[in-house]
Design a protein around this motif. Structure first.
Motif, PDB file in Angstrom:
ATOM      1  N   PHE A  13      72.862  33.578  62.178  1.00  0.00           N
ATOM      2  CA  PHE A  13      73.701  34.774  62.154  1.00  0.00           C
ATOM      3  C   PHE A  13      74.447  34.862  63.484  1.00  0.00           C
ATOM      4  N   TRP A  34      83.032  38.743  56.452  1.00  0.00           N
ATOM      5  CA  TRP A  34      82.020  37.973  55.727  1.00  0.00           C
ATOM      6  C   TRP A  34      81.006  37.370  56.700  1.00  0.00           C
ATOM      7  N   LEU A  36      80.100  38.421  59.511  1.00  0.00           N
ATOM      8  CA  LEU A  36      79.239  39.427  60.125  1.00  0.00           C
ATOM      9  C   LEU A  36      77.998  39.677  59.274  1.00  0.00           C
ATOM     10  N   ARG A  37      78.063  39.282  58.002  1.00  0.00           N
ATOM     11  CA  ARG A  37      76.931  39.490  57.088  1.00  0.00           C
ATOM     12  C   ARG A  37      76.289  38.183  56.648  1.00  0.00           C
ATOM     13  N   ALA A  38      77.097  37.139  56.522  1.00  0.00           N
ATOM     14  CA  ALA A  38      76.603  35.883  55.953  1.00  0.00           C
ATOM     15  C   ALA A  38      76.259  34.875  57.048  1.00  0.00           C
ATOM     16  N   SER A 126      70.132  37.067  53.709  1.00  0.00           N
ATOM     17  CA  SER A 126      71.299  37.929  53.926  1.00  0.00           C
ATOM     18  C   SER A 126      71.387  39.122  52.991  1.00  0.00           C
ATOM     19  N   LEU A 128      72.963  38.912  50.310  1.00  0.00           N
ATOM     20  CA  LEU A 128      74.206  38.661  49.580  1.00  0.00           C
ATOM     21  C   LEU A 128      73.926  37.831  48.336  1.00  0.00           C
TER      22      LEU A 128
END
Length: 209
Positions: A13, A34, A36-38, A126, A128
């Motif tokens: 990350f 993207w 920032l999250r993945a 994540s 996601l």
């Protein structure tokens, strides 16, 4: 975080997502929001200095982008081993995650270092969505020393009767290969930072290298 800590399949990350270097323009599906999250996935490649070879992935199979990132841009590393016992949501209906939950106790009993990789690892790390009903379950076993024949047989047996197809990869520390190839006999395709090699014994080749 030590320089030697990052290994293939680890998830990184970023605190500085704009530092992801794809060697050119990013694809349309990839942006800072993207990243920032993945997490980025550490891949096998040669890199100099503080550069780490990584890959970005989106939510579809076609959304993949290779690149590099500086270690200083990384804020957190999540390994497959850390994800081995992340609870599966009780309302989950995804076969890969259900298979992971069912197989975890049996993998633990083998005494090997293991964890989910691929889409399952990405989704667990994540939150996601990366899996579909027909997705495979990618499992990674870290084995710097040769696995015994008994452990190999038991790992192969776990793939039978699972709720989805299981792709089991073995990481020797120097390269990675599919356990199913080893079981078939003959030479094995060993993926290394210097490219793929056909070898008779993936562990002996690592010792020689």
């Amino acid at each position: 975080m030590q320089p030697h800590a990052f290994r293939p399949h680890d998830l990184l990350f970023l605190r500085l997502p704009d530092r992801f270097d794809a060697g050119g323009a990013w694809p349309d599906w990839l942006d800072i929001a993207w990243l920032l999250r993945a997490p980025l996935v550490v891949r096998r490649d040669v890199a100099s200095g503080s550069r780490v070879p990584v890959g970005a992935r989106g939510i579809t199979r076609s959304q993949r982008c290779k690149g590099h990132v500086q270690r200083a841009a990384v804020t957190r590393c999540v390994t497959p081993e850390m994800l081995a016992h992340v609870p599966v949501p009780p309302d989950c209906t995804l076969p890969p995650l259900l298979a992971l939950a069912a197989l975890a106790p049996q993998l633990d009993a083998l005494g090997v270092a293991w964890g989910p990789a691929g889409g399952a690892g990405f989704q667990l790390a994540s939150g996601l969505t990366a899996l579909r009903q027909d997705s495979d379950l990618d499992l990674l076993v870290r084995a710097p020393s040769p696995l015994s024949g008994q452990v190999i047989d038991r790992l192969l047996a776990l793939q039978q009767g699972a709720s989805c197809r299981i792709d089991l990869q073995v990481d020797t520390g120097w390269g990675g290969f599919a356990l199913a190839e080893l079981a078939r006999g003959g030479r094995v395709l060993l993926k290394t930072a210097h490219g793929p090699l056909l070898v008779a014994d993936p562990w002996r080749h690592a010792e020689a290298a």
